[in-house]
Enzyme design. Sequence first.
Site: not given
Ligand code: HSE
Length: 432
Positions: A138, A206
Amino acid sequence: MNAINIAVAGLGTVGRETVRLLRARRAELKERLGAELRLVAVADRAAEREARALGLPASVVRYRDPLDMVRRAEADLFVELLGGLETPKRFALAALGRGKALVTANKRLLAHAWPALTHAARAGGARLAFEGSVAGGIPVLRALELSFSGDRVLGLDGILNGTTNYILSRGEEGATPEQALAEAQTLGFAEKDPRLDLSGRDSAQKLSVLAGLVTGGWLRPGAFPVAGIESVTARDLSFARERLGMAVRLVASLRFSGKPAAPAVAAAVAPTLLPLGHPLAAVRRQYNALLVHTASAGDLMFYGQGAGAGPTASAVLADVFVLARDIQGGLPGAAAASRRLRLTSPDHAVSSYYLRIEVLDRPGALARIADALANAGVSISAIHQDPASGRRSVPVMIITHPAERGRFERARKRILSLSSVKPAHCAMRMMA
Ligand code: HSE
């Protein structure tokens, strides 16, 4: 510059796909950029084997040690797809220290070493891009960085982890968390240690990257409340849905307040109940989404696949392209601009159709309508008519199977020319 030299560290799933796409799309990238994106080096513990499997020419130098490559390779731009923290950090600081552009998709690196990386980039006069680190394919980071430049981001709410979203939404369909996690692992988006996903720590890393991008400052991943989905049971999911009309999602949120130059931030990752009509409640399986709240543009929703080789490599290549364009001096390729676009015939577009017509109640009327569709090669999927009474017309609704627009249009014209069909009608294409 006729070519921008690229070196890629880490030939795991994302690294391999990035290299494959870089080579497969070489010609179109060159035309759009006005310079070649030339792969000059790769680094991986199994560099030789991977390079052979990828069919790389001998001119691409193979390194077993990424730190060796970052010190020696004649590259303008380095791509870091190693995974982990310590080696990627040394790699990134070395590349930026040499004044080289760096692309990474490593959320852990960015979340934990944000001050060091941004400092090194500024000191080295080097560009750093990391679109693939949050929400995979995205293109939300570039939007947050640039598209709201004239606006103010007030906050955001995101589903940033595919594994937990997969478990919660599969749970709504009756799958146990164990089954759903096993599926997520097979599909390849769960972390090697899935506790990172389940505990909310992946989402927290994130969120830290997103806060850094919006404010420039460092939101330390351990500095705000983070809860995962370990305690959410099938019972919670069904009670939420059936009794409350709500869905459970793991939501990562930021709210900014105070002066834009020195904002305060409220950050949290938590399992959250959402009304079924909320846009984030409609996000299912491994999909990610980000709802951004802005002062002028209002709320915007970004949606797509947050992990996997294809989506992440797509984001990495976008970064490579944008940084290469900066190195190149911001001049896009001119060849495409002068080319006139070729249109394909709209008659070949395929979809199902809805057709409502007003039909006079006469013997054989429906047969002639069905005939018109059959003659054009359009197959009926469903047909509906209310009970008819006497001489007045009745609405007839027809749903077709997927058909070429040209064929459907031919049938529609023929149907409207029938004496038992009135001119007023409604035709709409249907999307799956
Ligand atoms: N483990 C992460 C998820 C992978 O399930 O979104 C991507 O960062």
